[in-house]
Motif scaffolding. Structure first.
Motif, PDB file in Angstrom:
ATOM      1  N   GLY A  94      10.128  10.538 -12.816  1.00  0.00           N
ATOM      2  CA  GLY A  94       8.801  11.114 -13.015  1.00  0.00           C
ATOM      3  C   GLY A  94       7.761  10.742 -11.989  1.00  0.00           C
ATOM      4  O   GLY A  94       6.565  10.995 -12.197  1.00  0.00           O
ATOM      5  N   TRP A  95       8.185  10.150 -10.880  1.00  0.00           N
ATOM      6  CA  TRP A  95       7.215   9.710  -9.862  1.00  0.00           C
ATOM      7  C   TRP A  95       6.280  10.849  -9.497  1.00  0.00           C
ATOM      8  O   TRP A  95       6.727  11.950  -9.142  1.00  0.00           O
ATOM      9  CB  TRP A  95       7.972   9.219  -8.626  1.00  0.00           C
ATOM     10  CG  TRP A  95       7.110   8.676  -7.530  1.00  0.00           C
ATOM     11  CD1 TRP A  95       6.258   7.613  -7.589  1.00  0.00           C
ATOM     12  CD2 TRP A  95       7.024   9.157  -6.185  1.00  0.00           C
ATOM     13  NE1 TRP A  95       5.656   7.386  -6.382  1.00  0.00           N
ATOM     14  CE2 TRP A  95       6.106   8.337  -5.489  1.00  0.00           C
ATOM     15  CE3 TRP A  95       7.646  10.211  -5.494  1.00  0.00           C
ATOM     16  CZ2 TRP A  95       5.786   8.528  -4.149  1.00  0.00           C
ATOM     17  CZ3 TRP A  95       7.331  10.388  -4.156  1.00  0.00           C
ATOM     18  CH2 TRP A  95       6.406   9.570  -3.484  1.00  0.00           C
ATOM     19  N   PRO A  96       4.946  10.636  -9.544  1.00  0.00           N
ATOM     20  CA  PRO A  96       3.989  11.716  -9.324  1.00  0.00           C
ATOM     21  C   PRO A  96       3.672  12.022  -7.871  1.00  0.00           C
ATOM     22  O   PRO A  96       2.827  12.891  -7.592  1.00  0.00           O
ATOM     23  CB  PRO A  96       2.742  11.215 -10.062  1.00  0.00           C
ATOM     24  CG  PRO A  96       2.820   9.731  -9.940  1.00  0.00           C
ATOM     25  CD  PRO A  96       4.286   9.406 -10.015  1.00  0.00           C
ATOM     26  N   GLY A  97       4.287  11.319  -6.935  1.00  0.00           N
ATOM     27  CA  GLY A  97       4.069  11.601  -5.524  1.00  0.00           C
ATOM     28  C   GLY A  97       3.278  10.525  -4.817  1.00  0.00           C
ATOM     29  O   GLY A  97       2.656   9.653  -5.433  1.00  0.00           O
ATOM     30  N   ALA A  98       3.305  10.602  -3.486  1.00  0.00           N
ATOM     31  CA  ALA A  98       2.727   9.542  -2.658  1.00  0.00           C
ATOM     32  C   ALA A  98       1.214   9.476  -2.734  1.00  0.00           C
ATOM     33  O   ALA A  98       0.631   8.416  -2.485  1.00  0.00           O
ATOM     34  CB  ALA A  98       3.161   9.729  -1.210  1.00  0.00           C
ATOM     35  N   GLU A  99       0.559  10.559  -3.084  1.00  0.00           N
ATOM     36  CA  GLU A  99      -0.901  10.509  -3.177  1.00  0.00           C
ATOM     37  C   GLU A  99      -1.337   9.718  -4.396  1.00  0.00           C
ATOM     38  O   GLU A  99      -2.276   8.912  -4.339  1.00  0.00           O
ATOM     39  CB  GLU A  99      -1.484  11.919  -3.238  1.00  0.00           C
ATOM     40  CG  GLU A  99      -3.013  11.933  -3.252  1.00  0.00           C
ATOM     41  CD  GLU A  99      -3.584  13.337  -3.146  1.00  0.00           C
ATOM     42  OE1 GLU A  99      -4.802  13.489  -3.328  1.00  0.00           O
ATOM     43  OE2 GLU A  99      -2.811  14.274  -2.858  1.00  0.00           O
ATOM     44  N   ALA A 100      -0.655   9.919  -5.525  1.00  0.00           N
ATOM     45  CA  ALA A 100      -1.022   9.241  -6.768  1.00  0.00           C
ATOM     46  C   ALA A 100      -0.408   7.849  -6.875  1.00  0.00           C
ATOM     47  O   ALA A 100      -1.016   6.939  -7.458  1.00  0.00           O
ATOM     48  CB  ALA A 100      -0.592  10.082  -7.970  1.00  0.00           C
ATOM     49  N   ALA A 101       0.794   7.675  -6.348  1.00  0.00           N
ATOM     50  CA  ALA A 101       1.510   6.413  -6.549  1.00  0.00           C
ATOM     51  C   ALA A 101       2.267   6.001  -5.296  1.00  0.00           C
ATOM     52  O   ALA A 101       3.502   5.931  -5.283  1.00  0.00           O
ATOM     53  CB  ALA A 101       2.461   6.538  -7.733  1.00  0.00           C
ATOM     54  N   PRO A 102       1.571   5.691  -4.212  1.00  0.00           N
ATOM     55  CA  PRO A 102       2.259   5.272  -2.988  1.00  0.00           C
ATOM     56  C   PRO A 102       2.797   3.851  -3.120  1.00  0.00           C
ATOM     57  O   PRO A 102       2.293   3.035  -3.904  1.00  0.00           O
ATOM     58  CB  PRO A 102       1.141   5.322  -1.943  1.00  0.00           C
ATOM     59  CG  PRO A 102      -0.103   5.025  -2.728  1.00  0.00           C
ATOM     60  CD  PRO A 102       0.102   5.689  -4.060  1.00  0.00           C
ATOM     61  N   ALA A 103       3.828   3.549  -2.356  1.00  0.00           N
ATOM     62  CA  ALA A 103       4.314   2.177  -2.277  1.00  0.00           C
ATOM     63  C   ALA A 103       3.217   1.285  -1.699  1.00  0.00           C
ATOM     64  O   ALA A 103       2.438   1.702  -0.834  1.00  0.00           O
ATOM     65  CB  ALA A 103       5.568   2.111  -1.412  1.00  0.00           C
ATOM     66  N   GLN A 104       3.155   0.068  -2.184  1.00  0.00           N
ATOM     67  CA  GLN A 104       2.140  -0.861  -1.696  1.00  0.00           C
ATOM     68  C   GLN A 104       2.534  -1.406  -0.320  1.00  0.00           C
ATOM     69  O   GLN A 104       3.604  -2.000  -0.169  1.00  0.00           O
ATOM     70  CB  GLN A 104       1.963  -2.031  -2.664  1.00  0.00           C
ATOM     71  CG  GLN A 104       0.891  -3.025  -2.210  1.00  0.00           C
ATOM     72  CD  GLN A 104       0.856  -4.286  -3.059  1.00  0.00           C
ATOM     73  OE1 GLN A 104       1.754  -4.524  -3.876  1.00  0.00           O
ATOM     74  NE2 GLN A 104      -0.159  -5.110  -2.872  1.00  0.00           N
ATOM     75  N   PRO A 105       1.676  -1.264   0.677  1.00  0.00           N
ATOM     76  CA  PRO A 105       1.978  -1.824   2.007  1.00  0.00           C
ATOM     77  C   PRO A 105       1.605  -3.308   2.061  1.00  0.00           C
ATOM     78  O   PRO A 105       0.598  -3.708   2.637  1.00  0.00           O
ATOM     79  CB  PRO A 105       1.107  -0.983   2.940  1.00  0.00           C
ATOM     80  CG  PRO A 105      -0.090  -0.624   2.094  1.00  0.00           C
ATOM     81  CD  PRO A 105       0.420  -0.488   0.681  1.00  0.00           C
ATOM     82  N   MET A 106       2.442  -4.134   1.472  1.00  0.00           N
ATOM     83  CA  MET A 106       2.113  -5.550   1.293  1.00  0.00           C
ATOM     84  C   MET A 106       1.910  -6.284   2.614  1.00  0.00           C
ATOM     85  O   MET A 106       0.957  -7.066   2.774  1.00  0.00           O
ATOM     86  CB  MET A 106       3.214  -6.230   0.479  1.00  0.00           C
ATOM     87  CG  MET A 106       3.445  -5.621  -0.891  1.00  0.00           C
ATOM     88  SD  MET A 106       4.821  -6.437  -1.753  1.00  0.00           S
ATOM     89  CE  MET A 106       4.986  -5.348  -3.190  1.00  0.00           C
ATOM     90  N   ILE A 107       2.799  -6.037   3.564  1.00  0.00           N
ATOM     91  CA  ILE A 107       2.692  -6.710   4.864  1.00  0.00           C
ATOM     92  C   ILE A 107       1.449  -6.235   5.601  1.00  0.00           C
ATOM     93  O   ILE A 107       0.694  -7.041   6.166  1.00  0.00           O
ATOM     94  CB  ILE A 107       3.947  -6.452   5.714  1.00  0.00           C
ATOM     95  CG1 ILE A 107       5.202  -6.943   4.978  1.00  0.00           C
ATOM     96  CG2 ILE A 107       3.824  -7.127   7.075  1.00  0.00           C
ATOM     97  CD1 ILE A 107       5.187  -8.401   4.613  1.00  0.00           C
ATOM     98  N   ALA A 108       1.218  -4.938   5.595  1.00  0.00           N
ATOM     99  CA  ALA A 108       0.035  -4.386   6.266  1.00  0.00           C
ATOM    100  C   ALA A 108      -1.243  -4.946   5.657  1.00  0.00           C
ATOM    101  O   ALA A 108      -2.227  -5.191   6.370  1.00  0.00           O
ATOM    102  CB  ALA A 108       0.054  -2.860   6.182  1.00  0.00           C
ATOM    103  N   GLN A 109      -1.259  -5.142   4.338  1.00  0.00           N
ATOM    104  CA  GLN A 109      -2.453  -5.668   3.683  1.00  0.00           C
ATOM    105  C   GLN A 109      -2.713  -7.119   4.079  1.00  0.00           C
ATOM    106  O   GLN A 109      -3.855  -7.495   4.391  1.00  0.00           O
ATOM    107  CB  GLN A 109      -2.313  -5.541   2.170  1.00  0.00           C
ATOM    108  CG  GLN A 109      -2.395  -4.105   1.678  1.00  0.00           C
ATOM    109  CD  GLN A 109      -2.134  -3.972   0.191  1.00  0.00           C
ATOM    110  OE1 GLN A 109      -1.786  -4.932  -0.490  1.00  0.00           O
ATOM    111  NE2 GLN A 109      -2.294  -2.762  -0.334  1.00  0.00           N
TER     112      GLN A 109
END
Length: 354
Positions: free
Chosen positions: A288-303
């Motif tokens: 049921g993933w709603p897509g990258a706009e609503a639920a993107p993977a968290q960019p932990m390293i970038a953060q």
């Protein structure tokens, strides 16, 4: 408790709780304090090889966080983020008469160390595979914008119940992918890595208290995918972005030097983490993933890099060390490289301070 030769354990009373502490036998009471903070689903036992390998002259300490090892299992108030742990650390150092120390934090312990530094002086920080300064899950972009106001997909609801059951039962087998030993081999270290002390590391994992006040914590219903959100109790909820945010590091007046060391094959803290519900949804593992706009993977390293770059721009110093073919535990997988980076970091900080 499985202790290596040269490591001693004791419990100390603090103003908050009784804390179990590992020390290196023979360290001078007045030595330069180096304090090692473990992560989630572990304990001080994981630090023993590092403790023994550090140069003479340091006072090396590794406490168990509440609910892990032999420290009092007081409940974790997740609404305080990681402050229960950082306040416990402050009380521990006060009881030991240590005003400031070189702090080393692994995974969740990196978040504890960051939270501590927001409120107390530190000689330096070493962050090994640290949780993002914006928490675990539920944020987008290098600036860590929260995706929902209830942190949908974060916290206790995302933990596999069979893993929790096996952890509570003390499962020492590799009978299922959800067995603690299987999780250790698949996620804590890189593929094929083996340690002669693996039984000790498993003992450490199995010392974790389970339940709503500990691991994984409680959960709340959500109108957003995947239908649950962060709760208010327990360890995993304490790292939800609505509860934990260490972005304030960039504004510290006194900025300790920071070492950021990580493995390039880390399965837990990554821009494509196997433990991030949104990343799993994108891969089709959670329906049921709603897509990258609503639920993107968290960019932990970038953060983490974005925060540390701002830290540097505001006058702080940091160094990033990335180890190839290394998972979530550089100090276990590549101890010589880890030790070299850490000792250089501490020595450089001491030279500048002197």
């Amino acid at each position: 408790m499985a202790l290596l030769d040269g490591i001693v354990s004791r419990r100390i009373e603090t103003s908050r709780l009784a804390v179990s502490l590992l020390e290196r036998a023979g360290d001078p009471a007045g030595g330069t304090p180096v304090v090692l903070i473990h992560g989630n689903l572990s304990s001080s036992l994981f630090w023993q090889e590092t403790m023994l390998a550090l140069p003479a002259g340091y006072r090396v300490l590794a406490p168990d966080l509440r609910g892990f090892g032999d420290t009092d299992p007081l409940p974790v108030d997740a609404t305080r983020g990681l402050r229960d742990f950082s306040d416990d650390l402050a009380a521990t150092l006060a009881a030991l008469g240590i005003e400031a120390a070189h702090l080393v934090g692994w995974s969740m312990g990196g978040g504890v160390v960051m939270q501590y530094a927001l409120e107390h002086p530190a000689l330096s920080l070493a962050l090994q595979a640290p949780v993002s300064p914006y928490g675990f899950g539920g944020t987008a972009g290098p600036e860590g914008v929260r995706l929902t106001n209830d942190d949908a997909g974060c916290g206790g609801g995302g933990v596999h119940p069979d893993f929790v059951a096996r952890l509570a039962a003390g499962d020492r087998t590799e009978a299922a992918p959800t067995s603690p030993l299987a999780v250790y081999r698949a996620a804590y270290v890189h593929a094929g890595f083996r340690s002669e002390h693996e039984d000790i590391w498993l003992d450490s994992m199995l010392s974790s208290r389970t339940g709503v006040d500990h691991y994984p914590g409680d959960s709340a219903a959500s109108e957003h995918w995947p239908g649950f959100a962060a709760g208010t109790r327990g360890v995993t909820n304490a790292m939800a972005p609505g509860h934990f945010n260490a972005g304030g590091l960039v504004g510290l007046e006194d900025k300790p030097d920071i070492l950021w060391i990580r493995g390039e094959a880390d399965a837990i803290v990554s821009d494509a983490s196997a433990f991030d519900i949104n990343c799993l949804g994108q891969l089709g593992a959670v329906p049921g993933w709603p897509g990258a706009e609503a639920a993107p993977a968290q960019p932990m390293i970038a953060q983490t890099r974005a925060v540390l770059d701002m830290y540097r721009a505001n006058g702080g110093r940091y160094r990033e060390v990335v180890l190839e073919n290394c998972g979530h535990s550089p100090h276990l997988e590549y101890p010589e490289q880890f030790l070299a980076a850490l000792t250089d970091h501490i020595a450089g900080t001491c030279r500048r301070a002197g």
